[in-house]
Every structure is written in structure tokens, then in C-alpha cells.
Motif scaffolding. Structure first.
Motif, PDB file in Angstrom:
ATOM      1  N   HIS A  40      -3.413  12.264  -2.972  1.00 30.17           N
ATOM      2  CA  HIS A  40      -3.767  11.231  -3.955  1.00 30.17           C
ATOM      3  C   HIS A  40      -2.766  10.084  -4.017  1.00 30.17           C
ATOM      4  CE1 HIS A  40      -6.820  14.040  -5.236  1.00 30.17           C
ATOM      5  NE2 HIS A  40      -5.906  14.944  -5.518  1.00 30.17           N
ATOM      6  N   THR A  41      -2.122   9.763  -2.884  1.00 27.15           N
ATOM      7  CA  THR A  41      -1.247   8.594  -2.846  1.00 27.15           C
ATOM      8  C   THR A  41      -1.925   7.404  -2.171  1.00 27.15           C
ATOM      9  OG1 THR A  41      -0.213   9.314  -0.772  1.00 27.15           O
ATOM     10  CG2 THR A  41       0.828  10.023  -2.836  1.00 27.15           C
ATOM     11  N   SER A  42      -3.150   7.579  -1.744  1.00 22.96           N
ATOM     12  CA  SER A  42      -3.950   6.466  -1.229  1.00 22.96           C
ATOM     13  C   SER A  42      -5.417   6.811  -1.435  1.00 22.96           C
ATOM     14  CB  SER A  42      -3.662   6.204   0.260  1.00 22.96           C
ATOM     15  OG  SER A  42      -4.227   7.216   1.079  1.00 22.96           O
ATOM     16  N   ASP A  43      -6.259   5.846  -1.167  1.00 21.76           N
ATOM     17  CA  ASP A  43      -7.706   6.042  -1.266  1.00 21.76           C
ATOM     18  C   ASP A  43      -8.327   5.512   0.016  1.00 21.76           C
ATOM     19  OD1 ASP A  43     -10.282   6.345  -3.148  1.00 21.76           O
ATOM     20  OD2 ASP A  43     -10.445   4.441  -2.059  1.00 21.76           O
ATOM     21  N   VAL A  44      -9.202   6.297   0.626  1.00 21.24           N
ATOM     22  CA  VAL A  44      -9.775   5.916   1.916  1.00 21.24           C
ATOM     23  C   VAL A  44     -10.462   4.556   1.831  1.00 21.24           C
ATOM     24  CG1 VAL A  44     -11.498   6.506   3.666  1.00 21.24           C
ATOM     25  CG2 VAL A  44     -10.027   8.294   2.716  1.00 21.24           C
ATOM     26  N   GLY A  45     -11.273   4.357   0.813  1.00 21.44           N
ATOM     27  CA  GLY A  45     -11.995   3.098   0.685  1.00 21.44           C
ATOM     28  C   GLY A  45     -11.073   1.909   0.515  1.00 21.44           C
ATOM     29  N   GLU A  46     -10.013   2.080  -0.271  1.00 18.76           N
ATOM     30  CA  GLU A  46      -9.068   0.983  -0.501  1.00 18.76           C
ATOM     31  C   GLU A  46      -8.321   0.619   0.775  1.00 18.76           C
ATOM     32  OE1 GLU A  46      -8.407   2.482  -5.105  1.00 18.76           O
ATOM     33  OE2 GLU A  46      -6.771   2.679  -3.645  1.00 18.76           O
ATOM     34  N   VAL A  47      -7.857   1.640   1.497  1.00 18.71           N
ATOM     35  CA  VAL A  47      -7.123   1.376   2.737  1.00 18.71           C
ATOM     36  C   VAL A  47      -8.034   0.727   3.772  1.00 18.71           C
ATOM     37  CG1 VAL A  47      -5.877   2.425   4.673  1.00 18.71           C
ATOM     38  CG2 VAL A  47      -5.470   3.237   2.340  1.00 18.71           C
ATOM     39  N   MET A  48      -9.248   1.241   3.914  1.00 14.40           N
ATOM     40  CA  MET A  48     -10.165   0.678   4.902  1.00 14.40           C
ATOM     41  C   MET A  48     -10.558  -0.750   4.544  1.00 14.40           C
ATOM     42  SD  MET A  48     -10.277   2.919   7.206  1.00 14.40           S
ATOM     43  CE  MET A  48     -11.565   2.213   8.239  1.00 14.40           C
ATOM     44  N   ARG A  95      -3.624   6.011  -9.981  1.00 12.91           N
ATOM     45  CA  ARG A  95      -3.657   4.586  -9.628  1.00 12.91           C
ATOM     46  C   ARG A  95      -2.253   4.044  -9.404  1.00 12.91           C
ATOM     47  NH1 ARG A  95      -8.353   2.406 -13.854  1.00 12.91           N
ATOM     48  NH2 ARG A  95     -10.140   3.021 -12.557  1.00 12.91           N
ATOM     49  N   MET A  96      -1.308   4.450 -10.251  1.00 16.46           N
ATOM     50  CA  MET A  96       0.060   3.968 -10.088  1.00 16.46           C
ATOM     51  C   MET A  96       0.691   4.550  -8.825  1.00 16.46           C
ATOM     52  SD  MET A  96       1.988   1.765 -11.575  1.00 16.46           S
ATOM     53  CE  MET A  96       1.666   1.638 -13.339  1.00 16.46           C
ATOM     54  N   MET A  97       0.334   5.787  -8.485  1.00 13.68           N
ATOM     55  CA  MET A  97       0.845   6.397  -7.260  1.00 13.68           C
ATOM     56  C   MET A  97       0.327   5.632  -6.044  1.00 13.68           C
ATOM     57  SD  MET A  97       2.909   9.026  -6.645  1.00 13.68           S
ATOM     58  CE  MET A  97       2.686  10.273  -7.923  1.00 13.68           C
ATOM     59  N   ARG A  98      -0.938   5.252  -6.071  1.00 11.65           N
ATOM     60  CA  ARG A  98      -1.498   4.479  -4.956  1.00 11.65           C
ATOM     61  C   ARG A  98      -0.875   3.085  -4.902  1.00 11.65           C
ATOM     62  NH1 ARG A  98      -6.548   6.331  -7.072  1.00 11.65           N
ATOM     63  NH2 ARG A  98      -7.479   4.245  -7.097  1.00 11.65           N
ATOM     64  N   ALA A  99      -0.605   2.514  -6.062  1.00 10.37           N
ATOM     65  CA  ALA A  99       0.053   1.208  -6.094  1.00 10.37           C
ATOM     66  C   ALA A  99       1.423   1.286  -5.434  1.00 10.37           C
ATOM     67  CB  ALA A  99       0.189   0.723  -7.536  1.00 10.37           C
ATOM     68  N   SER A 100       2.132   2.391  -5.657  1.00  8.70           N
ATOM     69  CA  SER A 100       3.433   2.589  -5.020  1.00  8.70           C
ATOM     70  C   SER A 100       3.282   2.721  -3.511  1.00  8.70           C
ATOM     71  CB  SER A 100       4.102   3.840  -5.592  1.00  8.70           C
ATOM     72  OG  SER A 100       5.311   4.118  -4.917  1.00  8.70           O
ATOM     73  N   SER A 101       2.286   3.481  -3.080  1.00  4.55           N
ATOM     74  CA  SER A 101       2.063   3.689  -1.651  1.00  4.55           C
ATOM     75  C   SER A 101       1.744   2.386  -0.935  1.00  4.55           C
ATOM     76  CB  SER A 101       0.923   4.692  -1.451  1.00  4.55           C
ATOM     77  OG  SER A 101       0.702   4.942  -0.081  1.00  4.55           O
ATOM     78  N   TYR A 102       0.961   1.532  -1.570  1.00  2.32           N
ATOM     79  CA  TYR A 102       0.597   0.269  -0.924  1.00  2.32           C
ATOM     80  C   TYR A 102       1.796  -0.678  -0.865  1.00  2.32           C
ATOM     81  CZ  TYR A 102      -4.048   2.225  -1.660  1.00  2.32           C
ATOM     82  OH  TYR A 102      -5.141   3.062  -1.659  1.00  2.32           O
ATOM     83  N   ALA A 103       2.660  -0.615  -1.872  1.00  3.29           N
ATOM     84  CA  ALA A 103       3.905  -1.392  -1.803  1.00  3.29           C
ATOM     85  C   ALA A 103       4.790  -0.876  -0.671  1.00  3.29           C
ATOM     86  CB  ALA A 103       4.648  -1.319  -3.132  1.00  3.29           C
ATOM     87  N   ALA A 104       4.726   0.434  -0.413  1.00  2.00           N
ATOM     88  CA  ALA A 104       5.523   1.020   0.672  1.00  2.00           C
ATOM     89  C   ALA A 104       5.095   0.483   2.031  1.00  2.00           C
ATOM     90  CB  ALA A 104       5.406   2.543   0.646  1.00  2.00           C
ATOM     91  N   GLN A 105       3.812   0.155   2.182  1.00  5.18           N
ATOM     92  CA  GLN A 105       3.351  -0.410   3.455  1.00  5.18           C
ATOM     93  C   GLN A 105       3.912  -1.820   3.645  1.00  5.18           C
ATOM     94  OE1 GLN A 105       2.021   2.130   5.031  1.00  5.18           O
ATOM     95  NE2 GLN A 105       2.141   3.066   2.993  1.00  5.18           N
ATOM     96  N   ALA A 106       3.910  -2.602   2.573  1.00  3.09           N
ATOM     97  CA  ALA A 106       4.502  -3.941   2.650  1.00  3.09           C
ATOM     98  C   ALA A 106       5.988  -3.839   2.976  1.00  3.09           C
ATOM     99  CB  ALA A 106       4.290  -4.682   1.327  1.00  3.09           C
ATOM    100  N   LEU A 107       6.663  -2.876   2.354  1.00  2.00           N
ATOM    101  CA  LEU A 107       8.088  -2.670   2.606  1.00  2.00           C
ATOM    102  C   LEU A 107       8.339  -2.282   4.062  1.00  2.00           C
ATOM    103  CD1 LEU A 107      11.039  -2.246   1.760  1.00  2.00           C
ATOM    104  CD2 LEU A 107      10.386   0.018   0.901  1.00  2.00           C
ATOM    105  N   PHE A 108       7.499  -1.419   4.603  1.00  2.00           N
ATOM    106  CA  PHE A 108       7.693  -0.954   5.976  1.00  2.00           C
ATOM    107  C   PHE A 108       7.636  -2.108   6.974  1.00  2.00           C
ATOM    108  CE2 PHE A 108       6.411   0.738  10.071  1.00  2.00           C
ATOM    109  CZ  PHE A 108       7.188   1.877  10.199  1.00  2.00           C
ATOM    110  N   PHE A 109       6.724  -3.056   6.745  1.00  2.00           N
ATOM    111  CA  PHE A 109       6.500  -4.119   7.727  1.00  2.00           C
ATOM    112  C   PHE A 109       7.181  -5.446   7.385  1.00  2.00           C
ATOM    113  CE2 PHE A 109       2.781  -1.367   8.622  1.00  2.00           C
ATOM    114  CZ  PHE A 109       2.979  -1.186   9.982  1.00  2.00           C
ATOM    115  N   VAL A 110       7.890  -5.512   6.262  1.00  2.00           N
ATOM    116  CA  VAL A 110       8.397  -6.800   5.786  1.00  2.00           C
ATOM    117  C   VAL A 110       9.343  -7.471   6.781  1.00  2.00           C
ATOM    118  CG1 VAL A 110      10.365  -5.809   4.530  1.00  2.00           C
ATOM    119  CG2 VAL A 110       9.368  -7.987   3.772  1.00  2.00           C
ATOM    120  N   LEU A 111      10.088  -6.693   7.549  1.00  2.00           N
ATOM    121  CA  LEU A 111      11.046  -7.292   8.481  1.00  2.00           C
ATOM    122  C   LEU A 111      10.360  -7.980   9.658  1.00  2.00           C
ATOM    123  CD1 LEU A 111      13.812  -4.532   8.556  1.00  2.00           C
ATOM    124  CD2 LEU A 111      13.699  -6.608   7.163  1.00  2.00           C
ATOM    125  N   GLY A 112       9.085  -7.700   9.862  1.00  2.00           N
ATOM    126  CA  GLY A 112       8.351  -8.374  10.929  1.00  2.00           C
ATOM    127  C   GLY A 112       7.666  -9.638  10.468  1.00  2.00           C
TER     128      GLY A 112
END
Length: 224
Positions: free
Chosen positions: A67-75, A130-147
């Protein structure tokens, strides 16, 4: 040879489980036509032609189980990013493509935080997920921010990711308990999740990801 996330996103290359992938930081020049999909016989779910995008976002997608992401949201983000970028290969990926991926997850994370606050803490399960998913999506931005074009946003994304995760962790039936453990290398922040049932001493599972990933990514290691 150990390749750090910083080296990877700076274009030094991505080391896979069995192969080395060519550098994928390109230029900001526009492309006349989208490249043909790259052959990826070993990719179970080809979301992106860029192997780094595909690997990390597949990992994010797997967070639907704890429950740290949602398939529909990610897709939905994947669809929007590919529409905007043309789904480039490793060699054709530009800084602008990174920016599109980062912004897609920033927007989805911000939306989840707004929806979490709208549901209110009186609906603890909805708020927490919802807040857990919000954290996970911020983690994706963090992972790629240096690029991307704004690498200095790294610290901001880290703080947002951690703040959202802690808000979610405090919304469990028995809220997370924070403490620190001293070590020869400095103070280590720790988080204890009490069992939702019973009381008193009991066996305790110690979880460490062993990487520089975010706390939200540890939720799939038996915590939820």
C-alpha cells in the motif's frame, strides 16, 4: 565496481544485475520522431524504453502490495510521461525527459497529500494510505532529481518524502515510536512499530534496507 545513484544519474552508466547499460543522460535537443521501442526480452513489464526509468518505476509499482503505491496512479504517470517525452531509449534520454518524469510524480504526490488531508485523520486508514503513497511518489522524484535540470531540489524532495512517511506512520492503530541508537559512526535514527495486538515483550524484527533508499520503501519488508 560500485556505481552510486549520483554517478548513475550523472551519466556514468547503470549497472544491472547482469549487464551494463550505456549512459542515458543526453542533451536537451529535441527529437524529430519518437524512437522505436527498444528490444527488452528480459524486462517483465516494459513501462519505459529507458532502463533506469523502467527499473525504478517498476519497483515503485510493486509498492501496491504494501500500500505504498497504487497501480492506477503509477500507470497514469507513466502514460503522461511517455506522451510528453515520446518514450526515449537510454541513449536518447534528455534532461527534459528526466524533468517530465520528476514532475509527473511530484504532481501525483501532491495530489495524494491533498486528498489525504481532505479525508482527515478521523478516517485513519484512508489518510495513512494516501499519505504513504504521497511519500512514495516523492521518493521517485528524489531518485531521479540529479538527472533533471534542478538537482538542488534533492534536499527538498527528501524532506517532503520523510515528512509524508512519518505522518502516515503516526496514523497506524499504534503509532510509530521514534528513538536513536548510538554507533561508532554516529547516531542512527530508528522507528519502532508496536504490534497492533497484545502487549508486553515479544520477538522483534529489525529491518534495514541496506541501501540509500527512503523509509517508505522499507514498508514492503514485513512492516505492513
Amino acid at each position: 565496481m560500485t556505481v552510486t545513484r549520483r554517478q548513475m544519474l550523472a551519466g556514468a552508466g547503470l549497472m544491472g544485475a547482469a549487464t551494463a547499460v550505456a549512459p542515458f543522460i543526453g542533451t536537451t535537443a529535441s527529437r524529430a520522431t519518437p524512437p522505436a521501442p527498444a528490444a527488452a526480452p528480459n524486462v517483465l513489464l516494459p513501462l519505459f524504453n529507458n532502463s533506469a526509468f523502467n527499473g525504478q518505476i517498476s519497483f515503485c509499482l510493486g509498492g501496491a502490495s504494501p500500500h505504498t503505491s497504487d497501480v492506477g496512479e503509477v500507470m497514469r504517470v507513466v502514460q503522461q510521461v511517455n506522451k510528453k517525452t515520446g518514450n526515449p531509449s537510454d541513449a536518447d534520454t534528455t534532461t527534459g525527459d528526466f524533468d517530465a518524469l520528476i514532475q509527473g510524480f511530484v504532481d501525483m504526490g501532491d495530489r495524494m497529500e491533498r486528498l489525504a488531508k481532505r479525508s482527515g485523520k478521523s478516517d485513519a486508514v484512508t489518510y495513512r494510505q494516501r499519505m504513504m503513497r504521497a511519500s512514495s511518489y516523492a521518493a521517485q522524484a528524489l531518485f531521479f532529481v540529479l538527472g533533471g535540470s534542478r538537482p538542488d531540489d534533492e534536499a527538498d524532495y527528501f524532506r517532503i518524502c520523510q515528512r509524508r512517511w512519518l505522518a502516515a506512520a503516526r496514523a497506524f492503530d499504534r503509532p510509530v515510536q521514534q528513538f536513536r541508537v548510538e554507533s561508532p559512526y554516529g547516531s542512527i535514527p530508528c522507528y519502532f512499530f508496536p504490534s497492533p495486538i497484545g502487549k508486553g515483550p515479544r520477538p522483534t524484527l529489525i529491518v534495514s534496507s541496506g541501501s540509500d533508499g527512503q523509509l517508505v520503501e522499507c514498508m514492503g519488508f514485513g512492516i505492513t
